[in-house]
Design a protein around this motif. Structure first.
Motif, PDB file in Angstrom:
ATOM      1  N   LYS A 472       0.837  -1.201   0.000  1.00 42.72           N
ATOM      2  CA  LYS A 472       0.000   0.000   0.000  1.00 42.72           C
ATOM      3  C   LYS A 472       0.879   1.261   0.000  1.00 42.72           C
ATOM      4  O   LYS A 472       0.626   2.224  -0.742  1.00 42.72           O
ATOM      5  N   LYS A 475       2.300   1.662  -3.522  1.00 45.42           N
ATOM      6  CA  LYS A 475       1.278   2.025  -4.524  1.00 45.42           C
ATOM      7  C   LYS A 475       0.790   3.452  -4.336  1.00 45.42           C
ATOM      8  O   LYS A 475       0.553   4.174  -5.320  1.00 45.42           O
ATOM      9  N   THR A 476       0.623   3.860  -3.103  1.00 48.26           N
ATOM     10  CA  THR A 476       0.129   5.225  -2.835  1.00 48.26           C
ATOM     11  C   THR A 476       1.070   6.259  -3.429  1.00 48.26           C
ATOM     12  O   THR A 476       0.642   7.235  -4.042  1.00 48.26           O
ATOM     13  N   GLY A 479       0.743   6.521  -7.254  1.00 47.02           N
ATOM     14  CA  GLY A 479      -0.589   6.810  -7.803  1.00 47.02           C
ATOM     15  C   GLY A 479      -1.384   5.605  -8.243  1.00 47.02           C
ATOM     16  O   GLY A 479      -2.301   5.729  -9.052  1.00 47.02           O
ATOM     17  N   THR A 481      -4.273   3.106  -7.728  1.00 49.19           N
ATOM     18  CA  THR A 481      -5.451   2.923  -6.876  1.00 49.19           C
ATOM     19  C   THR A 481      -6.098   1.609  -7.264  1.00 49.19           C
ATOM     20  O   THR A 481      -6.504   1.424  -8.394  1.00 49.19           O
ATOM     21  N   ASP A 482      -6.132   0.647  -6.314  1.00 51.16           N
ATOM     22  CA  ASP A 482      -6.708  -0.677  -6.596  1.00 51.16           C
ATOM     23  C   ASP A 482      -8.225  -0.601  -6.566  1.00 51.16           C
ATOM     24  O   ASP A 482      -8.794   0.013  -5.680  1.00 51.16           O
TER      25      ASP A 482
END
Ligand code: SF4
Ligand code: FE
Length: 482
Positions: A472, A475-476, A479, A481-482
């Motif tokens: 997380k 990924k944050t 950019g 977004t799952d």
């Protein structure tokens, strides 16, 4: 008698009637046996230091059961401060003895059982915790040393306990009676076994229902009928029979391991803390392992000794100012203090369990022990590098004492005028002892395999790391977004 002295501890061992074998013979007087005595001395140190005001804060605690002052080795951790003191106590004793002082396994078993007996009772309404606390009070009131016995011989590693060709390769229940159970099997590599008053037996691997007969935990006096001890031998052990003052390296202390056989041994119900509760075996193994991996704070103390010995031989050789020697000593300290960080951090990041007992941070305890499987080997390599080959080509103490050869040894092994050849030999023998002799059992092989082999920690690291949180975070930042 909530706290024994070292002398009282020794006397208490004399009263035991252990069945011990070594070199093919029964040892009647275990306490005064020259091969075993240094290991007793090391455990005795845990009693001695508890009475030394300077070490009282680390070596003693207040019992949560009786409010009395007790030896920390019989204590149930009541805070992260207790856990941190436990790590510091391990380093202190490792530094004072230069070997394995054995008593931690029992302390770790007591703490693990305080958690797991409580957990089983909460789910199943069993009486284990009450029984356990009664046993704990007995241990605290009499200041006993307990052998924590976990490792079964394990036979064919590809098979679970109930599928082994010989069912005794894991300790199991063979008979259930009105007044208790009868068990059979063995525990291998038992540290400090013959220096213990009690043996606390626990299963060694997570189990399924078919293994229920093996899901058993109990405590027995070490001299209970049907228990046999076969002592493991250590590299250079018979040097202890030579009666000298030098060739042993460590003149006072040592460790010991034994194969402990349970040949149809009766255990009364009030000493049974887990009976066929296979679904809780994993938790017991994991909590004991986490505590014991923290206990490898001991190796930091032994590391202190080996670094001190390396610096001393460098000075004796007149090499201490060479930049590569200085750098090697820095590296040894870096590795050793990194180990210290691990055993302190898993303690200070500990948490309270529902039983009230504080448990170390499992991930960090496993990281610490994983480092212990490596760093003492590198520290030992550097110590041998600094010591030079003389460590293993040095003649014996008897040659030094001989009128024919002593003069040549004095002459040709002399370094600086202010350094006695005898002292140079002593420090080299200590490094030999720590990296190749009896103490290498504790500092090296035990660092590798004690409290679980390296792979056991890697499994726990994989299981305890919060990978979702890490993903997380990554990924944050970019950019996704799952
Ligand atoms: Fe204690 Fe260390 Fe010996 Fe294990 S190896 S029993 S932790 S002194
Ligand atoms: Fe160990």
């Amino acid at each position: 008698m909530p706290m024994m002295t070292a002398k009282e501890y020794e006397e208490s061992l004399r009263k035991l009637n252990l069945v011990v074998y070594m070199f093919g013979e029964r040892i009647k007087n275990v306490v005064d046996n020259p091969i075993l005595r240094p290991s007793l001395n090391a455990v005795a140190k845990t009693y001695e230091l508890a009475h030394v005001p300077e070490h009282e804060d680390l070596m003693t605690a207040t019992s949560h059961l009786t409010g009395k002052k007790i030896n920390r080795f019989t204590h149930i951790h009541q805070s992260t401060t207790d856990l941190v003191k436990k790590s510091k106590m391990g380093r202190l004793l490792g530094r004072k003895t230069g070997c394995c002082f054995q008593r931690c396994v029992g302390m770790d078993s007591l703490n693990a059982l305080s958690i797991v007996t409580h957990a089983i009772d909460a789910k199943k309404g069993t009486p284990y915790n009450k029984r356990f606390l009664k046993f704990l009070e007995h241990v605290q009131e009499n200041d006993l040393t307990c052998d924590g016995a976990m490792t079964d011989p394990k036979g064919d590693r590809s098979l679970p306990p109930h599928k082994q060709v010989d069912p005794d390769l894991y300790v199991h229940v063979v008979e259930e009676r009105k007044d208790g159970i009868v068990v059979r099997g063995a525990k291998a590599h038992q540290t400090g076994a013959t220096n213990s008053h009690e043996i606390i037996v626990m299963p060694t691997v997570a189990m399924k229902e078919e293994d229920a007969d093996y899901a058993v935990s109990f405590a027995l006096p070490s001299d209970a009928e049907g228990i046999y001890y076969i002592m493991g031998r250590q590299s250079c052990d018979t040097r202890k029979l030579e009666g000298g003052k030098m060739d042993q390296g460590n003149l006072y202390y040592g460790g010991q391991e034994a194969l402990v056989v349970f040949d149809n041994v009766f255990v009364p119900w009030d000493r049974v803390f887990m009976y066929k509760d296979y679904e809780f075996v994993g938790q017991l193994v994991e909590s004991f392992a986490a505590y014991h991996r923290q206990s490898y704070a001991c190796k930091v103390g032994v590391g202190d000794v080996i670094i001190g010995a390396s610096q001393t031989i460098a000075e004796y050789n007149g090499a201490e100012k060479a930049s590569h020697i200085k750098d090697k000593i820095i590296e040894m300290n870096h590795l050793n203090e990194t180990l210290y960080c691990g055993c302190i951090s898993c303690a200070s990041e500990g948490h309270k369990t529902s039983s009230g007992t504080y448990l170390v941070n499992i991930l960090l305890a496993n990281i610490h022990k994983q480092n212990v499987t490596r760093f003492p080997f590198e520290i030992s390599r550097l110590a041998q590098d600094i010591a030079g080959g003389l460590m293993v080509t040095l003649p014996s103490e008897k040659d030094l004492e001989s009128p024919e050869t002593g003069k040549w040894i004095e002459k040709y092994y002399k370094t600086r005028p202010d350094v006695k050849t005898r002292d140079r030999m002593r420090i080299l023998r200590l490094i030999e002892n720590l990296t190749l002799g009896t103490a290498a059992v504790g500092y090296l092989t035990e660092s590798m395999h004690g409290a679980g082999s390296p792979q056991a920690q890697r499994i726990m690291i994989a299981r305890n790391v919060n990978m979702e949180e890490k993903k997380k975070a990554a990924k944050t930042l970019c950019g996704i977004t799952d």
